[in-house]
Design a protein around this motif. Sequence first.
Motif, mmCIF file in Angstrom:
data_model
loop_
_atom_site.group_PDB
_atom_site.id
_atom_site.type_symbol
_atom_site.label_atom_id
_atom_site.label_comp_id
_atom_site.label_asym_id
_atom_site.label_seq_id
_atom_site.Cartn_x
_atom_site.Cartn_y
_atom_site.Cartn_z
ATOM 1 N N PHE A 1 0.827 -1.210 0.000
ATOM 2 C CA PHE A 1 0.000 0.000 0.000
ATOM 3 C C PHE A 1 0.861 1.260 0.000
ATOM 4 O O PHE A 1 0.731 2.118 -0.881
ATOM 5 C CB PHE A 1 -0.918 0.002 1.225
ATOM 6 C CG PHE A 1 -1.728 1.256 1.383
ATOM 7 C CD1 PHE A 1 -2.841 1.482 0.577
ATOM 8 C CD2 PHE A 1 -1.375 2.223 2.312
ATOM 9 C CE1 PHE A 1 -3.586 2.649 0.712
ATOM 10 C CE2 PHE A 1 -2.114 3.384 2.452
ATOM 11 C CZ PHE A 1 -3.226 3.595 1.656
ATOM 12 N N PHE A 2 1.767 1.379 0.978
ATOM 13 C CA PHE A 2 2.588 2.583 1.076
ATOM 14 C C PHE A 2 3.674 2.615 0.000
ATOM 15 O O PHE A 2 4.131 3.688 -0.394
ATOM 16 C CB PHE A 2 3.227 2.682 2.465
ATOM 17 C CG PHE A 2 2.240 3.024 3.546
ATOM 18 C CD1 PHE A 2 1.684 4.291 3.629
ATOM 19 C CD2 PHE A 2 1.862 2.077 4.473
ATOM 20 C CE1 PHE A 2 0.774 4.607 4.616
ATOM 21 C CE2 PHE A 2 0.950 2.384 5.475
ATOM 22 C CZ PHE A 2 0.399 3.655 5.542
ATOM 23 N N GLY A 3 4.089 1.419 -0.448
ATOM 24 C CA GLY A 3 5.126 1.361 -1.465
ATOM 25 C C GLY A 3 4.727 2.025 -2.773
ATOM 26 O O GLY A 3 5.585 2.493 -3.527
ATOM 27 N N ARG A 4 3.429 2.102 -3.047
ATOM 28 C CA ARG A 4 2.972 2.751 -4.275
ATOM 29 C C ARG A 4 3.236 4.247 -4.256
ATOM 30 O O ARG A 4 3.097 4.918 -5.277
ATOM 31 C CB ARG A 4 1.467 2.519 -4.460
ATOM 32 C CG ARG A 4 1.051 1.087 -4.636
ATOM 33 C CD ARG A 4 1.841 0.365 -5.700
ATOM 34 N NE ARG A 4 1.795 1.048 -6.992
ATOM 35 C CZ ARG A 4 2.529 0.711 -8.037
ATOM 36 N NH1 ARG A 4 3.383 -0.284 -7.953
ATOM 37 N NH2 ARG A 4 2.414 1.366 -9.179
ATOM 38 N N MET A 5 3.670 4.782 -3.121
ATOM 39 C CA MET A 5 3.871 6.219 -2.985
ATOM 40 C C MET A 5 5.349 6.603 -2.899
ATOM 41 O O MET A 5 5.667 7.759 -2.637
ATOM 42 C CB MET A 5 3.131 6.734 -1.737
ATOM 43 C CG MET A 5 1.663 6.334 -1.719
ATOM 44 S SD MET A 5 0.807 6.849 -0.225
ATOM 45 C CE MET A 5 -0.686 5.829 -0.327
ATOM 46 N N VAL A 6 6.236 5.621 -3.128
ATOM 47 C CA VAL A 6 7.672 5.878 -3.021
ATOM 48 C C VAL A 6 8.350 5.457 -4.324
ATOM 49 O O VAL A 6 8.223 4.304 -4.743
ATOM 50 C CB VAL A 6 8.286 5.093 -1.839
ATOM 51 C CG1 VAL A 6 9.781 5.391 -1.722
ATOM 52 C CG2 VAL A 6 7.559 5.437 -0.542
ATOM 53 N N PRO A 7 9.073 6.374 -4.998
ATOM 54 C CA PRO A 7 9.740 6.034 -6.256
ATOM 55 C C PRO A 7 10.673 4.843 -6.096
ATOM 56 O O PRO A 7 11.251 4.631 -5.028
ATOM 57 C CB PRO A 7 10.536 7.306 -6.577
ATOM 58 C CG PRO A 7 9.844 8.387 -5.851
ATOM 59 C CD PRO A 7 9.306 7.763 -4.601
ATOM 60 N N LEU A 8 10.851 4.089 -7.147
ATOM 61 C CA LEU A 8 11.667 2.889 -7.219
ATOM 62 C C LEU A 8 11.079 1.772 -6.365
ATOM 63 O O LEU A 8 10.864 0.667 -6.849
ATOM 64 C CB LEU A 8 13.115 3.172 -6.783
ATOM 65 C CG LEU A 8 14.106 2.008 -6.982
ATOM 66 C CD1 LEU A 8 14.190 1.639 -8.455
ATOM 67 C CD2 LEU A 8 15.484 2.380 -6.454
ATOM 68 N N PHE A 9 10.780 2.074 -5.084
ATOM 69 C CA PHE A 9 10.190 1.071 -4.198
ATOM 70 C C PHE A 9 8.849 0.614 -4.752
ATOM 71 O O PHE A 9 8.474 -0.546 -4.581
ATOM 72 C CB PHE A 9 10.024 1.666 -2.795
ATOM 73 C CG PHE A 9 9.764 0.639 -1.735
ATOM 74 C CD1 PHE A 9 10.770 -0.240 -1.348
ATOM 75 C CD2 PHE A 9 8.525 0.533 -1.128
ATOM 76 C CE1 PHE A 9 10.544 -1.195 -0.368
ATOM 77 C CE2 PHE A 9 8.284 -0.408 -0.147
ATOM 78 C CZ PHE A 9 9.299 -1.280 0.234
ATOM 79 N N ARG A 10 8.112 1.524 -5.421
ATOM 80 C CA ARG A 10 6.798 1.149 -5.940
ATOM 81 C C ARG A 10 6.907 0.067 -7.005
ATOM 82 O O ARG A 10 5.971 -0.702 -7.215
ATOM 83 C CB ARG A 10 6.073 2.383 -6.494
ATOM 84 C CG ARG A 10 6.609 2.961 -7.752
ATOM 85 C CD ARG A 10 5.635 3.981 -8.366
ATOM 86 N NE ARG A 10 5.383 5.094 -7.480
ATOM 87 C CZ ARG A 10 5.937 6.299 -7.585
ATOM 88 N NH1 ARG A 10 6.805 6.518 -8.560
ATOM 89 N NH2 ARG A 10 5.660 7.260 -6.755
#
Length: 216
Positions: A124-133
């Motif tokens: 869920f939160f990873g969709r809001m962080v570059p590369l990590f998404r």
Amino acid sequence: MSVADSPSVPTDGLAAWALDLMDRLGGVGAGIAIALENFFPPLPSEVILPLAGFAASLGSFTLFGALFWTTLGSVLGALGLYAIGRWVGEDRIRTVVKKLPLVDIEDLERSTEWFQRHGRKAVFFGRMVPLFRSLISVPAGVTRMPIWQFLAFTTAGSLIWNSIFVLAGYQLGENWSAVEPYAEVMQYVVIAGVVGVIAYGLVRRIRSRRRVKDGS
């Protein structure tokens, strides 16, 4: 008015390529650009999304279309990486890890256990962080997170993040590029939030163990 006719749009680079895609295909083009970002992180979604909002404000497609297609693109791109993770599988990962120097198989097991406990929050939160998404979809597939959970949390996280930037671009119009400097700040806020949630969970677990020891 075509978005390409506006004097405030980029004329070169990846942003210009995304703009041309939107001009040719409308909202579908915005969705394709965002889907490709999952596989090519240098594609700047923090530029593409406000640009999609700007295009919607000019009538190239509707605001709903911008939100729908960019979110669908996010989900489909993530689903592609999830499928790669499932195909690779934990057994293949273990085989590779065993051959790597200075890497212990226990490290992989701890990482897998962590993801099984926190995977939904990470997706869920990873969709809001570059590369990590992009990266977060792979362990979700490797650990075989139920696909309905993966789709639900990916869609929710993507819709929130995409909506912020698309709506900002829609409201700012020709000043859509003013959104980009704030993207980094928002990413730090998300990272701080994730760290806070994890820290809170660790504190609760430590306190719970202490209570069990005291009770025994």
